[in-house]
Design an enzyme around this catalytic site. Structure first.
Site, short mmCIF file in Angstrom:
data_model
loop_
_atom_site.label_atom_id
_atom_site.label_comp_id
_atom_site.label_asym_id
_atom_site.label_seq_id
_atom_site.Cartn_x
_atom_site.Cartn_y
_atom_site.Cartn_z
N ARG A 1 37.34 47.74 43.82
CA ARG A 1 37.51 46.75 42.75
C ARG A 1 37.02 47.33 41.42
O ARG A 1 35.98 47.99 41.37
CB ARG A 1 36.75 45.47 43.09
CG ARG A 1 37.33 44.78 44.30
CD ARG A 1 36.79 43.40 44.56
NE ARG A 1 37.13 43.01 45.92
CZ ARG A 1 38.33 42.56 46.31
NH1 ARG A 1 39.28 42.39 45.41
NH2 ARG A 1 38.56 42.26 47.58
N ASP A 2 37.78 47.03 40.36
CA ASP A 2 37.42 47.49 39.02
C ASP A 2 36.12 46.81 38.59
O ASP A 2 35.90 45.62 38.83
CB ASP A 2 38.54 47.16 38.03
CG ASP A 2 38.43 47.94 36.74
OD1 ASP A 2 39.28 48.80 36.48
OD2 ASP A 2 37.46 47.69 35.98
N ILE A 3 35.24 47.58 37.95
CA ILE A 3 33.94 47.06 37.54
C ILE A 3 34.08 46.02 36.42
O ILE A 3 33.20 45.18 36.24
CB ILE A 3 33.02 48.23 37.14
CG1 ILE A 3 31.57 47.86 37.25
CG2 ILE A 3 33.34 48.75 35.75
CD1 ILE A 3 30.61 49.06 37.22
N ASN B 1 47.78 54.46 33.54
CA ASN B 1 47.65 54.94 32.18
C ASN B 1 47.55 56.46 32.16
O ASN B 1 46.97 57.05 33.07
CB ASN B 1 46.39 54.34 31.53
CG ASN B 1 46.47 52.83 31.40
OD1 ASN B 1 47.52 52.29 31.09
ND2 ASN B 1 45.36 52.15 31.66
N GLU C 1 40.85 56.09 30.48
CA GLU C 1 39.42 56.35 30.23
C GLU C 1 38.82 57.31 31.25
O GLU C 1 37.89 58.04 30.95
CB GLU C 1 38.62 55.04 30.28
CG GLU C 1 38.92 54.09 29.13
CD GLU C 1 38.28 52.73 29.36
OE1 GLU C 1 37.45 52.60 30.28
OE2 GLU C 1 38.64 51.82 28.61
N VAL C 2 39.31 57.23 32.47
CA VAL C 2 38.75 58.06 33.55
C VAL C 2 39.80 59.08 33.96
O VAL C 2 40.91 58.72 34.37
CB VAL C 2 38.34 57.19 34.76
CG1 VAL C 2 37.79 58.07 35.88
CG2 VAL C 2 37.32 56.13 34.35
N HIS D 1 44.66 57.11 38.77
CA HIS D 1 44.41 55.81 39.41
C HIS D 1 45.50 54.83 39.05
O HIS D 1 46.03 54.85 37.94
CB HIS D 1 43.03 55.26 39.04
CG HIS D 1 42.76 55.22 37.57
ND1 HIS D 1 42.40 56.34 36.86
CD2 HIS D 1 42.79 54.21 36.68
CE1 HIS D 1 42.21 56.02 35.59
NE2 HIS D 1 42.45 54.73 35.45
N HIS E 1 46.25 50.86 38.74
CA HIS E 1 45.63 49.53 38.63
C HIS E 1 46.53 48.53 39.35
O HIS E 1 47.72 48.43 39.06
CB HIS E 1 45.54 49.07 37.17
CG HIS E 1 44.64 49.87 36.29
ND1 HIS E 1 43.40 49.41 35.89
CD2 HIS E 1 44.79 51.09 35.71
CE1 HIS E 1 42.84 50.32 35.08
NE2 HIS E 1 43.66 51.33 34.97
#
Ligand code: 5GP
Length: 118
Positions: A28-30, A86, A94-95, A99, A101
């Site tokens: 799960r996304d923080i 992305n 950002e990371v 990944h 989403h």
């Protein structure tokens, strides 16, 4: 240096893991932007979509299959959801570890809204 997602995959920092196999981990996304916001990541440290090779394409397919299955198990498949990947600066990545989403659980707005601050 290992990315934050590599540390999560290795179990060195905690995350709410919802799926794991040898090739794919989902957690799960923080900072969730919807009731369901799960990140599906390959265990192989591919930085961006631009770094995906043709040999990686079955792995990318597996990521989508895992997203599909999590959407079903989270109960959002019938209403629908959004899958987003992305890429780099203009894509808002950002990371630097590939990944996908999985976002759902409410009606989502336009896919691209507002202007990013440079
Ligand atoms: P990006 O902008 O790269 O497409 O998405 C990165 C996502 O990773 C963001 O939605 C952000 O909230 C999430 N994220 C960043 N750091 C962590 C973390 O340490 N743990 C978890 N679970 N999610 C994170």
């Amino acid at each position: 240096m290992a990315s934050i997602f590599e540390l999560i995959i290795a179990g060195d920092i905690p995350a709410d893991i919802v799926y794991r196999d040898e090739e794919v981990v989902a957690f799960r996304d923080i900072k969730p932007v919807a009731p369901v916001h799960v990140l599906i990541v390959p265990t192989k440290p591919i930085p961006t979509t631009d770094d995906v090779s043709d040999a990686d394409l079955p792995l990318i397919g597996r990521m989508y299959a895992v997203a599909r299955d999590i959407a079903r198990s989270e109960g959002i498949a019938d209403d629908g959801y959004r899958l987003v990947m992305n890429c780099r600066d203009h894509g808002g990545q950002e990371v630097a570890h590939l990944h996908l989403h999985l976002i759902g659980g409410r009606r989502l707005g336009p896919m691209v809204g507002g202007e990013a601050a440079d």
